[in-house]
Design a protein around this motif. Structure first.
Motif, PDB file in Angstrom:
ATOM      1  N   THR A 168      20.968  74.813  40.409  1.00  0.00           N
ATOM      2  CA  THR A 168      21.025  75.866  41.417  1.00  0.00           C
ATOM      3  C   THR A 168      21.066  77.240  40.759  1.00  0.00           C
ATOM      4  N   GLY A 169      21.892  77.388  39.743  1.00  0.00           N
ATOM      5  CA  GLY A 169      21.980  78.663  39.018  1.00  0.00           C
ATOM      6  C   GLY A 169      20.664  79.038  38.369  1.00  0.00           C
ATOM      7  N   VAL A 203      10.131  73.983  51.239  1.00  0.00           N
ATOM      8  CA  VAL A 203      10.243  72.703  50.535  1.00  0.00           C
ATOM      9  C   VAL A 203       8.909  71.970  50.605  1.00  0.00           C
ATOM     10  N   VAL A 204       8.444  71.469  49.467  1.00  0.00           N
ATOM     11  CA  VAL A 204       7.242  70.638  49.401  1.00  0.00           C
ATOM     12  C   VAL A 204       7.714  69.205  49.217  1.00  0.00           C
ATOM     13  N   VAL A 260       7.552  81.056  48.232  1.00  0.00           N
ATOM     14  CA  VAL A 260       7.926  80.280  47.053  1.00  0.00           C
ATOM     15  C   VAL A 260       8.044  78.830  47.481  1.00  0.00           C
ATOM     16  N   TRP A 261       7.469  77.916  46.712  1.00  0.00           N
ATOM     17  CA  TRP A 261       7.568  76.486  47.006  1.00  0.00           C
ATOM     18  C   TRP A 261       8.594  75.852  46.078  1.00  0.00           C
ATOM     19  N   ALA A 262       9.384  74.957  46.632  1.00  0.00           N
ATOM     20  CA  ALA A 262      10.416  74.265  45.867  1.00  0.00           C
ATOM     21  C   ALA A 262      10.375  72.786  46.212  1.00  0.00           C
ATOM     22  N   GLU A 263      10.928  71.969  45.341  1.00  0.00           N
ATOM     23  CA  GLU A 263      10.961  70.543  45.649  1.00  0.00           C
ATOM     24  C   GLU A 263      12.138  70.239  46.549  1.00  0.00           C
ATOM     25  N   GLN A 312      18.908  73.093  46.981  1.00  0.00           N
ATOM     26  CA  GLN A 312      19.966  73.264  47.963  1.00  0.00           C
ATOM     27  C   GLN A 312      19.702  74.449  48.889  1.00  0.00           C
ATOM     28  N   SER A 313      20.417  74.475  50.006  1.00  0.00           N
ATOM     29  CA  SER A 313      20.231  75.550  50.981  1.00  0.00           C
ATOM     30  C   SER A 313      20.593  76.915  50.410  1.00  0.00           C
ATOM     31  N   SER A 314      21.476  76.958  49.418  1.00  0.00           N
ATOM     32  CA  SER A 314      21.820  78.252  48.823  1.00  0.00           C
ATOM     33  C   SER A 314      20.613  78.897  48.149  1.00  0.00           C
TER      34      SER A 314
END
Length: 73
Positions: free
Chosen positions: A14-15, A57-58, A34-37, A41-43
């Motif tokens: 996360t950091g 999210v992809v 921005v795409w993320a897997e 986390q929601s943060s």
């Protein structure tokens, strides 16, 4: 954008994601998507929104063999 990042072995995922979002926003302020897997986390989404980026999210396909994801490769 490919950028190697070296972190301590204890660095949290996360950091690291937040650090990359900060760097991306500073270097490329016009990036708004921005795409993320799926395991992020929601943060991360909230942090991206605070920087003016929509983090999406992809989802991984349910294939058993390697299959490139269109938005990640």
């Amino acid at each position: 954008m490919i950028e190697p990042v070296f972190t301590p072995w204890r660095a949290s995922r996360t950091g690291l994601c937040k650090l990359l979002l900060d760097d991306m926003a500073a270097a490329h302020p016009k990036v708004t998507k921005v795409w993320a897997e799926g395991s992020d986390q929601s943060s991360i989404f909230n942090h991206g929104a605070g920087l003016g980026s929509d983090v999406e999210v992809v989802q991984r396909p349910q294939a058993k063999a390697f299959q490139p994801l269109p938005k990640r490769w």
